[in-house]
Design an enzyme around this catalytic site. Structure first.
Site, mmCIF file in Angstrom:
data_model
loop_
_atom_site.group_PDB
_atom_site.id
_atom_site.type_symbol
_atom_site.label_atom_id
_atom_site.label_comp_id
_atom_site.label_asym_id
_atom_site.label_seq_id
_atom_site.Cartn_x
_atom_site.Cartn_y
_atom_site.Cartn_z
ATOM 1 C CB CYS A 379 -0.971 -0.025 1.173
ATOM 2 S SG CYS A 379 -2.360 1.131 1.002
ATOM 3 C CG HIS A 515 -3.552 -3.899 2.552
ATOM 4 N ND1 HIS A 515 -2.716 -3.460 3.561
ATOM 5 C CD2 HIS A 515 -4.121 -2.788 2.019
ATOM 6 C CE1 HIS A 515 -2.792 -2.140 3.641
ATOM 7 N NE2 HIS A 515 -3.629 -1.708 2.710
ATOM 8 C CD GLU A 517 -1.501 -6.627 4.776
ATOM 9 O OE1 GLU A 517 -1.805 -5.502 5.222
ATOM 10 O OE2 GLU A 517 -0.996 -6.809 3.652
#
Length: 545
Positions: A379, A515, A517
């Site tokens: 990001c 993102h 994750e």
């Protein structure tokens, strides 16, 4: 199909680990072949955690459908296969907002709007909506029993047990059983008082999960069962462990899943926890260790980067290495210089908002690029990598983001002014638009370019990853940056937005606007994090030579 509900509450103290305990139980039930989901009910008055400080609240977990939710939903997705959505998390603020909007419309036909029945009915409706289509739903109530904020939620689940039927509902209560070193024994009185508090509002717990730093002796469990009016086999000892992935096995060994299946009259095979046993084995038997520096703005609270930290660990599992994560404040890079980045095997710059520490992040990206250290930007971490490259390689000395410098000469990162809302309607936004719920959120398709590292890592031409941002790469200034050597390796489905970039002349330099994750799990890992940790291990080997 009738849905069965397990309501999870906590008592004595906060931070007992309700989310982990509930997710671990959900993992066992899923391993028995049941269709399991989870919900988190938060008692704070914010509509959602989207505008809350990461230092106070921790990370905001983004679901596939674009909801900004509590970080516990990240735990849920890491433990079970079911994907969470906006139906799986709501707050007091959301409930009151909905009820007040209905009151203004006249939906209540002039009735006096009260906590009971209007607020509690709204809570029950959302729980039932979130539970549709599942065998078992675990509903975690945020906060601690006795908190004034939690009372409407507790009253709602008390009523729901009557509405749905006690044969389809269960109350599971987590408490603390502290060990008193001076007395040489654990103390059960806090648990007794916590259950008494629950009883005072009409809830009799069916299961007690007793948290302690050690296994609770059988005689103390019998004592708790007697005074708290629960079966002894429903008093579960949950001691501290060195890995949260051991908790499903710990709960299963005490027969909790069997007790629940009998209570709900569910005929299902025994739980197969072989996948979790493999995770535990990989975690306990690393072949090496790498040190990865994470340069961020909110490092004083590691929970602000919870999913990133977990995803790095998952990358370690897939490469059979232990990951030592060094949290570094980007402001310290500004004041102390890049000397503090030495002795790292890789560098990760995560997301964030605001100008504070931004030049430290830019300096970090430059340090990784110039020293051939593996770099993963997420990001804002992608945006600073782009700004750094534009400034120091493409000759755009004033390159910046309009978030930090609206009048800069080279706004290589700029606000997206045209958006589509949840219904697909076009909406115009500016720097003055509301902060809450006004970002590009949720799963978005990204098409990868053949021959790129990103394409190689993912092994697929098209991917879906989750977003949470307002600013994007400015396509108007991209050509000279690409000519200088930066490669765009992935774009949005309509080709209008840059999603992922890399440096072909660097051993491993990848940065994404999305993102990754949020979709990493201990059982499956994630291509970017697995590749990143592998690159860190290879960099370490080169340095030794």
């Amino acid at each position: 199909m009738t849905t069965n509900y397990i309501f999870v509450t906590g008592g004595v103290v906060s931070s007992l680990g309700k989310g982990i305990a509930a997710a671990s139980l959900a993992a066992i039930l899923e391993a028995r072949g049941l269709n399991v989901s989870m919900m988190k009910l938060d008692p704070y008055i914010n509509v959602d955690p989207g505008t809350m400080s990461p230092i106070q609240h921790g990370e905001v977990f983004v679901t596939e459908d674009g909801a900004e939710t509590d970080l516990d939903l990240g735990h849920y997705e890491r433990f079970i296969r079911t994907k969470m959505s906006r139906r799986n998390n709501f707050t007091t603020g959301r409930i009151y907002s909905d009820v007040l909007r209905k009151e203004r419309r006249g939906d209540y036909l002039g009735a006096t709007v009260q906590v009971i029945p209007h607020i509690t009915n709204a809570i029950k409706e959302r729980i039932l909506e979130g539970g549709e289509g599942h065998d078992v739903v675990l509903v975690e109530i945020g906060g601690t029993v006795g908190d004034i904020e939690s009372l409407p939620f507790l009253e709602a689940i008390r009523q729901l047990a009557v509405d749905v039927g006690r044969e389809h509902t269960m109350f599971m209560h987590l408490t603390l059983v502290p060990y008193m070193a001076a007395a040489g024994e654990v103390k059960t009185k806090p648990t007794q008082h916590s259950v008494k508090e629950l009883l005072s509002i009409g809830i009799q717990p069916d299961v007690l999960i007793c948290r302690s730093d050690r296994a609770i002796p059988a005689n103390e469990r019998a004592k708790i069962a007697l005074f708290c009016n629960v079966p002894e086999k429903a008093v579960i000892s949950l001691k501290d462990v060195d890995s949260i992935y051991k908790i499903p096995g710990l709960l299963k060994s005490q027969g909790l899943d069997e007790f629940i299946c009998k209570r709900f009259n569910l005929a299902c095979p025994a739980a197969d926890l072989s996948e979790w046993e493999q995770v535990i084995f990989e975690e306990a038997n690393p072949a090496g260790e790498v040190t990865i520096g994470m340069v961020g703005k909110y490092v004083e609270l590691p929970d602000a980067y919870k999913s990133v930290i977990e995803a790095l660990k998952h990358g370690g599992l897939k490469n059979r290495v232990s990951v030592n994560i060094k949290l570094i404040d980007s402001q310290n890079v500004e004041t102390k210089g890049t000397e503090i980045l030495k002795d790292l095997d890789a560098i990760l710059v995560p997301g964030g908002f605001g100008y504070r520490g931004i030049e430290g992040k830019i300096a970090t990206a430059r340090y990784a690029r110039e020293n051939n250290i593996p770099y993963l930007g997420i990001c804002l971490g992608m945006q600073v990598a782009l700004m750094e490259f534009a400034r120091n390689v493409a000759g755009m000395e004033d390159a910046n983001s309009t978030e930090f410098m609206p009048d800069c000469k080279y706004p290589v990162v700029a606000l997206i002014t045209e958006w589509r809302d949840e219904e697909g309607n076009v909406e115009m936004r500016s720097e003055d638009s509301d902060l809450g719920g006004t970002m590009r959120l949720g799963g978005q398709q990204c098409n990868l370019v053949d021959g790129t590292l990103a394409r190689q890592l993912y092994g697929a031409p098209s991917i879906v990853e989750r977003h949470r941002h307002r600013y994007e790469v400015n396509n108007m200034l991209l050509k000279p940056i690409e000519a200088a050597g930066l490669r765009v390796s992935g774009r949005s489905a309509d080709h209008s937005l840059v999603e992922i970039i890399e440096l072909p002349n660097h051993p491993w330099f990848v940065a994404s606007q999305f993102h990754p994750e949020f979709t990493s799990t201990p059982r499956d890992g994630h291509p970017l994090f697995s590749g990143f940790v592998k690159a860190a291990a290879e960099y370490q080997k080169r340095q030794v030579k």
